[in-house]
Each structure stands twice: as C-alpha cells, then as structure tokens.
Design an enzyme around this catalytic site. Structure first.
Site, PDB file in Angstrom:
ATOM      1  N   GLY A 142       0.692  -3.974   1.033  1.00  0.00           N
ATOM      2  CA  GLY A 142       0.459  -4.201   2.464  1.00  0.00           C
ATOM      3  C   GLY A 142      -1.004  -4.413   2.752  1.00  0.00           C
ATOM      4  N   ASN A 143      -1.353  -4.415   4.025  1.00  0.00           N
ATOM      5  CA  ASN A 143      -2.770  -4.542   4.389  1.00  0.00           C
ATOM      6  C   ASN A 143      -3.023  -3.741   5.662  1.00  0.00           C
ATOM      7  OD1 ASN A 143      -2.537  -6.376   6.824  1.00  0.00           O
ATOM      8  ND2 ASN A 143      -1.499  -7.624   5.278  1.00  0.00           N
TER       9      ASN A 143
END
Ligand code: PMT
Length: 230
Positions: free
Chosen positions: A34-35
C-alpha cells in the site's frame, strides 16, 4: 481567485468522476502492498466539485473519511483492479475525470490464500506485476471526458509532470511535491498545474482551499475547450 471567491455554478449540470486514496494490493490474508495516501486531497476536490454544482461520483480506495455532503455516489474499492473497474463504469457518461488516487503501480503476481509462513532460513521473494494504468486508459477513450491527472513526485517535479501530461495525453496535470510534511497524508499541499500551453503554481495551503482553486481552473479550461458557457 481569492480563497473565498465563489465557485458556485461553475460546473453546474456536469458529471464529474473522481478517484481518491490509496489502493491496497493483497499479498496474503493478512499482508498487503500500500501507500500513505489518506484520500484527503481527493475528498476535498469532491467537496469543491459539489460546491461548483457538479454531480459527483467518488471512487475511494481504503480511507477513513466521511463522504462529503452532496456527493451523488461513493464507491469503495480496495485494489487497483477494483478501482479500474469502478472508474471505467462511472466515466462512461462523465464530462470530467479527476484522478487524485495513489494507485499502486504493482501487485503480487500470485496472491497466497494462506498466510505466508515466516521461515528462519530465507525471506520470501515477491514477484510483482504491473497494475492497469487507469488514468491513461480513460484518456485513451474516444469519446473521452476532460481528463485531469495528479502526479506525486519527490524530485524534479516540473520535468516529471510535463512528461506525464504528454505520455498520458491529459488535459491538465496537478503535480505535487511529496515529503513527510506536505502532500501525501498531510493536511496541506501545493500544486503545480500544467496544461499543453501553460500552467500555474498554487502555493502551499490547506487541501480544501487548494481544491477550490483547482476546480475553478478545471471549470475555466473545460468551458474554454468545449466552448459551452459556464
Ligand atoms: O490522499 P492524500 O494523502 O491527500 O495525498 C494526495 C496525493 C499526494 C496522493 C495526491 O495529491 C496525488 O498526488 N495523487 C497522485 C499520486 C500518484 O500516484 O501519482 P503517480 O505519479 O504515481 O500517478 C500519476 C497519475 O496516474 C495519477 O493521477 C494517478 O491517479 C494515475 N495512475 C497511476 C498509476 C495507475 N496504475 N493508474 C493511475 O490511474
């Protein structure tokens, strides 16, 4: 435009699709890639577009934000492929598409239905494959909406932004410099807006104020392109 200038009516009757937040690419039932995108920028753009009179569809990755009042439809997704699916359905009849999402560039080639066990002898090697480029796909449609991309950069913001505007065939690109204090995850941002024959810097401000300015610029350029009065 001052931060309190009215944008009311500038997108009146137009259908605007906005994607926002991160995508999560699952590795196994407990882990994902993810980020740090919070969705704040995209949700602020959605709120400003509603204020401007647009009918807004908001496609959100995994975020912890309430839907801005007046948004006609919110679709929650998790992965880039789910976001692509939702965007492609929503943009069919859209006038404007604004891609604020931080879409994961890659996902694992093979999802493991079982939790990957930690081994003491060797770390796992993940094979990654590229995700679909949602923005480029929308821009390649014919007919297509007015297409606005975002770009998050840590260096050489203007050069990378210009390269993306041309490569993805966009009508406008909003580039932001991201670090620990500004841009991704933060309450403030600063945007370098560029289009084929010009651009404008929007200096650091809360995302809500920047979003209103951005929507004003999008409305002006949309109406200039279509020749329709605002
Ligand atoms: O969510 P916040 O915490 O408020 O942070 C806002 C933000 C920093 C995430 C936002 O302002 C921003 O810059 N969003 C774009 C981030 C990004 O992923 O940029 P990019 O350079 O990787 O992608 C360029 C453009 O292509 C973006 O419009 C992106 O949505 C789009 N893209 C990218 C990859 C992909 N597979 N599909 C896409 O549609």
């Amino acid at each position: 435009m001052s931060s309190c200038e009215s944008i009311q009516g500038t997108l009146s009757g137009l259908r605007v699709v906005i994607d926002a937040g991160p995508t999560y690419e699952d590795i196994d039932p407990v882990r994902f890639l993810g980020n740090r995108s919070s969705g704040k920028m995209g949700f602020a753009v959605a709120e400003a577009a509603v204020e401007a009179g647009a009918k807004v569809t908001l496609i959100a990755g995994p975020v912890a934000l309430a839907t801005p009042p007046g948004v006609a439809r919110r679709i929650d997704v998790r992965s880039a492929r789910q976001m692509r699916e939702a965007v492609m359905q929503a943009v069919d009849r859209a006038d404007i598409f604004i891609a604020t999402a931080a879409v994961a560039d890659w996902r694992v080639a093979e999802y493991s239905a079982r939790k990957i066990k930690k081994s003491t002898s060797c770390a796992p090697v993940l094979e990654l494959v590229e995700n679909p480029d949602i923005l480029a796909e929308v821009a390649a449609r014919n007919p297509r909406p007015f297409v606005v991309g975002f770009a998050a950069e840590t260096d050489h913001v203007a050069e990378h932004a210009h390269e993306k505007l041309v490569r993805k065939n966009l009508d406008m690109l909003a580039a932001n410099h991201v670090d620990e204090r500004i841009g991704i995850g933060a309450d403030d941002n600063a945007l370098e807006l560029i289009w084929r024959d010009g651009g404008e810097s929007l200096p650091r401000a809360p995302k809500s104020a920047l979003a209103r300015k951005l929507v004003a610029r999008i409305a002006a350029r949309y109406h200039a392109r279509t020749g329709k009065p605002a």
